[in-house]
Design a protein around this motif. Structure first.
Motif, PDB file in Angstrom:
ATOM      1  N   ILE A 115      -3.909   8.506   1.469  1.00  0.00           N
ATOM      2  CA  ILE A 115      -5.052   8.197   0.616  1.00  0.00           C
ATOM      3  C   ILE A 115      -4.656   7.050  -0.299  1.00  0.00           C
ATOM      4  O   ILE A 115      -3.624   7.103  -0.957  1.00  0.00           O
ATOM      5  CB  ILE A 115      -5.473   9.430  -0.215  1.00  0.00           C
ATOM      6  N   ASN A 116      -5.476   6.006  -0.315  1.00  0.00           N
ATOM      7  CA  ASN A 116      -5.189   4.858  -1.169  1.00  0.00           C
ATOM      8  C   ASN A 116      -5.704   5.115  -2.582  1.00  0.00           C
ATOM      9  O   ASN A 116      -6.882   5.432  -2.768  1.00  0.00           O
ATOM     10  CB  ASN A 116      -5.842   3.600  -0.600  1.00  0.00           C
ATOM     11  N   LEU A 117      -4.812   4.999  -3.556  1.00  0.00           N
ATOM     12  CA  LEU A 117      -5.191   5.188  -4.950  1.00  0.00           C
ATOM     13  C   LEU A 117      -4.912   3.899  -5.723  1.00  0.00           C
ATOM     14  O   LEU A 117      -3.791   3.394  -5.709  1.00  0.00           O
ATOM     15  CB  LEU A 117      -4.407   6.337  -5.585  1.00  0.00           C
ATOM     16  N   ALA A 118      -5.930   3.380  -6.390  1.00  0.00           N
ATOM     17  CA  ALA A 118      -5.755   2.168  -7.178  1.00  0.00           C
ATOM     18  C   ALA A 118      -4.810   2.437  -8.345  1.00  0.00           C
ATOM     19  O   ALA A 118      -4.881   3.482  -8.993  1.00  0.00           O
ATOM     20  CB  ALA A 118      -7.115   1.694  -7.703  1.00  0.00           C
ATOM     21  N   GLY A 119      -3.915   1.492  -8.605  1.00  0.00           N
ATOM     22  CA  GLY A 119      -2.984   1.623  -9.715  1.00  0.00           C
ATOM     23  C   GLY A 119      -1.665   2.263  -9.342  1.00  0.00           C
ATOM     24  O   GLY A 119      -0.789   2.421 -10.196  1.00  0.00           O
ATOM     25  N   ILE A 120      -1.516   2.651  -8.062  1.00  0.00           N
ATOM     26  CA  ILE A 120      -0.274   3.277  -7.599  1.00  0.00           C
ATOM     27  C   ILE A 120       0.321   2.402  -6.500  1.00  0.00           C
ATOM     28  O   ILE A 120      -0.385   1.964  -5.585  1.00  0.00           O
ATOM     29  CB  ILE A 120      -0.540   4.703  -7.082  1.00  0.00           C
ATOM     30  N   ASN A 121       1.618   2.146  -6.588  1.00  0.00           N
ATOM     31  CA  ASN A 121       2.307   1.313  -5.599  1.00  0.00           C
ATOM     32  C   ASN A 121       2.729   2.184  -4.418  1.00  0.00           C
ATOM     33  O   ASN A 121       3.684   2.957  -4.525  1.00  0.00           O
ATOM     34  CB  ASN A 121       3.531   0.656  -6.230  1.00  0.00           C
ATOM     35  N   GLN A 122       2.015   2.065  -3.317  1.00  0.00           N
ATOM     36  CA  GLN A 122       2.264   2.917  -2.158  1.00  0.00           C
ATOM     37  C   GLN A 122       2.978   2.147  -1.057  1.00  0.00           C
ATOM     38  O   GLN A 122       2.576   1.036  -0.702  1.00  0.00           O
ATOM     39  CB  GLN A 122       0.933   3.488  -1.639  1.00  0.00           C
ATOM     40  N   VAL A 123       4.032   2.757  -0.509  1.00  0.00           N
ATOM     41  CA  VAL A 123       4.845   2.122   0.525  1.00  0.00           C
ATOM     42  C   VAL A 123       4.854   3.003   1.767  1.00  0.00           C
ATOM     43  O   VAL A 123       5.106   4.213   1.679  1.00  0.00           O
ATOM     44  CB  VAL A 123       6.293   1.904   0.028  1.00  0.00           C
ATOM     45  N   ASN A 124       4.582   2.409   2.910  1.00  0.00           N
ATOM     46  CA  ASN A 124       4.701   3.112   4.184  1.00  0.00           C
ATOM     47  C   ASN A 124       6.119   2.950   4.719  1.00  0.00           C
ATOM     48  O   ASN A 124       6.579   1.819   4.910  1.00  0.00           O
ATOM     49  CB  ASN A 124       3.723   2.535   5.218  1.00  0.00           C
ATOM     50  N   VAL A 125       6.809   4.054   4.946  1.00  0.00           N
ATOM     51  CA  VAL A 125       8.141   3.935   5.545  1.00  0.00           C
ATOM     52  C   VAL A 125       7.991   3.556   7.010  1.00  0.00           C
ATOM     53  O   VAL A 125       7.010   3.909   7.663  1.00  0.00           O
ATOM     54  CB  VAL A 125       8.953   5.241   5.397  1.00  0.00           C
ATOM     55  N   ASP A 126       8.951   2.814   7.509  1.00  0.00           N
ATOM     56  CA  ASP A 126       8.943   2.353   8.897  1.00  0.00           C
ATOM     57  C   ASP A 126      10.382   2.403   9.407  1.00  0.00           C
ATOM     58  O   ASP A 126      11.174   1.483   9.167  1.00  0.00           O
ATOM     59  CB  ASP A 126       8.381   0.938   8.979  1.00  0.00           C
ATOM     60  N   ASP A 127      10.717   3.488  10.099  1.00  0.00           N
ATOM     61  CA  ASP A 127      12.099   3.671  10.563  1.00  0.00           C
ATOM     62  C   ASP A 127      12.538   2.558  11.502  1.00  0.00           C
ATOM     63  O   ASP A 127      13.692   2.123  11.477  1.00  0.00           O
ATOM     64  CB  ASP A 127      12.250   5.030  11.260  1.00  0.00           C
ATOM     65  N   ARG A 128      11.616   2.086  12.349  1.00  0.00           N
ATOM     66  CA  ARG A 128      11.990   1.048  13.314  1.00  0.00           C
ATOM     67  C   ARG A 128      12.349  -0.259  12.623  1.00  0.00           C
ATOM     68  O   ARG A 128      13.174  -1.026  13.105  1.00  0.00           O
ATOM     69  CB  ARG A 128      10.843   0.822  14.307  1.00  0.00           C
ATOM     70  N   ALA A 129      11.706  -0.512  11.478  1.00  0.00           N
ATOM     71  CA  ALA A 129      11.988  -1.738  10.737  1.00  0.00           C
ATOM     72  C   ALA A 129      13.131  -1.545   9.736  1.00  0.00           C
ATOM     73  O   ALA A 129      13.517  -2.491   9.055  1.00  0.00           O
ATOM     74  CB  ALA A 129      10.736  -2.207  10.008  1.00  0.00           C
ATOM     75  N   GLY A 130      13.660  -0.323   9.645  1.00  0.00           N
ATOM     76  CA  GLY A 130      14.745  -0.055   8.713  1.00  0.00           C
ATOM     77  C   GLY A 130      14.302   0.386   7.339  1.00  0.00           C
ATOM     78  O   GLY A 130      15.131   0.605   6.450  1.00  0.00           O
ATOM     79  N   LEU A 131      12.969   0.504   7.131  1.00  0.00           N
ATOM     80  CA  LEU A 131      12.453   0.948   5.829  1.00  0.00           C
ATOM     81  C   LEU A 131      12.323   2.462   5.859  1.00  0.00           C
ATOM     82  O   LEU A 131      11.258   3.014   6.097  1.00  0.00           O
ATOM     83  CB  LEU A 131      11.107   0.288   5.526  1.00  0.00           C
ATOM     84  N   THR A 132      13.417   3.152   5.622  1.00  0.00           N
ATOM     85  CA  THR A 132      13.446   4.609   5.627  1.00  0.00           C
ATOM     86  C   THR A 132      13.182   5.136   4.218  1.00  0.00           C
ATOM     87  O   THR A 132      13.119   4.374   3.247  1.00  0.00           O
ATOM     88  CB  THR A 132      14.805   5.119   6.114  1.00  0.00           C
TER      89      THR A 132
END
Length: 570
Positions: free
Chosen positions: A362-379
């Motif tokens: 859920i996208n909430l304005a005012g909150i910094n949301q990050v999607n993790v991506d194991d394949r890209a190394g963003l765990t």
């Protein structure tokens, strides 16, 4: 003197009937003329004129031309490979494919002398065609069923003028080549109607499921799946391709699972997000769409079903400047909504909030949301380490899955940050032993965790609920005490009305076990106490377990006893 126009010489079935003495030549010419003017077949005209029965004609045709005769009433319709022949050919030539083996196709036909029909089928399919003679009246209903176009089959779903917008749809189309088949207006409107129906029904998920002999669409409403549509199997590829295009997925890739997102814009003020997952199965791609309504995060904590003392304990914990709050429960128990509700309460101008999720639902304005991506190394660990350099006040971790994530989260909780996260455990005390089993030192657990909430979702009784009589012993076995059964409350069960579609339930309510970590519990954790010992201590401190919370909801008339028994363990 002008010449009298002559009818063309009889051929095919008409000629065979005249030569066998079944019809006079004049009769055959009249029947052919009637068939042409009424756009029917010679056989239909013969049957209508009662000059012969359908079975007699079929037997005559089979014997005369040397083709096998089949009784369609004894043939299993489920085995019909309807996709083998174009639907227009089925409608035009009144044929049905019966069996496809190798490069040969068996076709049910009433008049095998219709060489044009057989030639067109042979050309369209590239297969050798074997005619099978059948009775015309038994063939007609099947032709009517399988010749139905996708537009006709879906007209019940597209009767309304639907005008919905998909965000970045044009960009998605340009990203993928080979999508020319997707622009099928009936399929487009059908999918839009399905999505709209799912939103209006309060569904949490939509399942598009291809099988060998049918295709079905199901909604998960209040935790239970129910079938809502069975579109023609022939359009399964178009449905999958359309959904993949608007979800920014690769429509050419059908061998591996894919994950995507899409946004359905309902109006200028409301848009619904969908998380899309595709899965290759034996019969095609199964697609599941999770409906993510941003309004669910703004319902407020009162709407979630917390009891007053549970709400007070939770609000106290998330109001602390540092420490960790954990929400536990199985998939689909409402953990995400609970976390986002807390984040929405904490989301103020003077607070910096960062979240690491897989994916952000859920996208909430005012909150910094990050999607993790194991394949890209963003765990999760990588994201958490980055957060700690971003001057955060509050960190939300989608799920603690491993020791590294747990250790970084606890370190953040010990160094002046409030950390919210989830785990998959059955109840609150088991969460502590789970962290111990991961390898987190007991002193870190005791010093960092403020509160653990375990939760389940139970179906809420509809307004059509009705009083029920339950034996006293059954109530005692469920967990009520003698003092609870004082006759001051009424036990309700499901009724059934149009609003709840006869189920007796409408919506869901949370059942919670809210366990603050007291000093006594901290000492027990430090000494390596088991989850059973911690559960006993929590009970002594007045913490209601999930079953007790559910039984209270039954006393309040919110849900039924059967629902609580099926949702919780004693």
């Amino acid at each position: 003197m002008a010449a009298t126009p002559q009818n063309p010489p009889l051929s095919g079935l008409a000629r065979a009937l005249v030569q066998a003495g079944q019809l006079k030549e004049v009769e055959a010419e009249q029947l052919l003329s009637q068939a042409q003017s009424s756009k029917t077949s010679l056989i239909e005209q013969i049957i209508a004129s009662q000059k012969s029965s359908a079975l007699d004609i079929a037997r005559f045709v089979a014997d005369t031309f040397g083709y096998p005769l089949l009784d369609l009433s004894a043939f299993d319709e489920a085995h019909i490979p309807a996709d083998a022949i174009d639907r227009k050919l089925i409608a035009t030539h009144k044929v049905i494919p019966l069996n496809k083996r190798g490069n040969r196709l068996s076709v049910a036909i009433a008049d095998p002398t219709n060489l044009r029909a057989l030639d067109e089928i042979r050309f369209q399919t590239g297969l050798a065609v074997d005619p099978i003679v059948v009775e015309q009246p038994k063939l007609a209903p099947l032709v009517g069923k399988y010749a139905e176009s996708a537009a006709e089959a879906l007209k019940n779903f597209t009767s309304e003028d639907i005008n919905l917008d998909f965000l970045d749809e044009e960009a998605a189309k340009n990203d993928d080549a080979g999508g020319q088949e997707i622009d099928d207006a009936p399929v487009v409107k059908f999918i839009q109607k399905i999505l709209l129906d799912a939103i209006n029904d309060g569904a949490s998920d939509i399942h598009f499921e291809p099988y060998e002999k049918f295709y079905r669409i199901r909604f998960r409403v209040d935790g239970l799946l129910r079938e809502v549509a069975t579109p023609p199997l022939a359009i399964k590829e178009k449905i999958a391709s359309r959904i993949k295009v608007i979800s920014r997925l690769n429509i050419a890739e059908k061998r591996v699972p894919q994950d995507g997102r899409m946004k359905l814009v309902l109006s200028k003020t409301r848009a619904i997000d969908f998380r899309v997952s595709t899965l290759p199965t034996l019969q095609g791609e199964k697609i599941v769409m999770r409906i993510l309504d941003p309004t669910s995060a703004t319902l407020g904590i009162e709407a979630l079903g917390y009891e007053p003392e549970q709400k007070a304990a939770l609000m106290d914990a998330i109001g602390r400047p540092y420490g960790m709050v954990l929400v536990t429960g199985p998939t689909g128990s409402g953990k995400t909504v609970s976390l986002y509700t807390c984040l929405n309460i904490l989301n103020k101008d003077g607070i910096n909030i960062s979240t690491a999720e897989d994916p952000a639902e859920i996208n909430l304005a005012g909150i910094n949301q990050v999607n993790v991506d194991d394949r890209a190394g963003l765990t999760f660990p990588v994201a958490l380490k980055a957060f700690l350099r971003q001057d955060p006040d509050i960190i939300m971790v989608g799920e603690i899955r491993d020791l590294e994530t747990a250790e970084i989260s606890i370190k953040a909780a010990q160094t002046g940050h409030l950390v919210l996260s989830t785990l998959h455990t059955n109840d609150a005390p088991q969460t502590l032993t789970r962290l111990m089993n991961m390898g987190v030192p007991t002193f870190n657990i005791a010093s960092s965790i403020l509160l653990i909430t375990a939760q389940r979702l139970a179906r809420r009784l509809c307004n059509c609920k009705k009083p029920m009589e339950v034996p006293k012993q059954a109530l005692l076995d469920a967990g009520y005490s003698e003092g609870d059964l004082d006759g001051s409350w009424t036990l309700y069960g499901p009724g059934g009305c149009e609003r709840c579609k006869g189920t007796g339930y409408k919506g869901r309510v949370g059942l919670y076990q809210v366990m603050p970590i007291s000093e006594a519990m901290q000492r027990m954790i430090m000494s390596g106490a088991s989850s059973l010992d911690l559960a006993v201590q929590a009970k002594e401190e007045g913490v209601k377990d999930l079953r007790e919370s559910g039984l209270l909801k039954v006393k309040q008339g919110v849900t039924s006893l059967d629902e609580v028994l099926s949702t919780t363990n004693a």
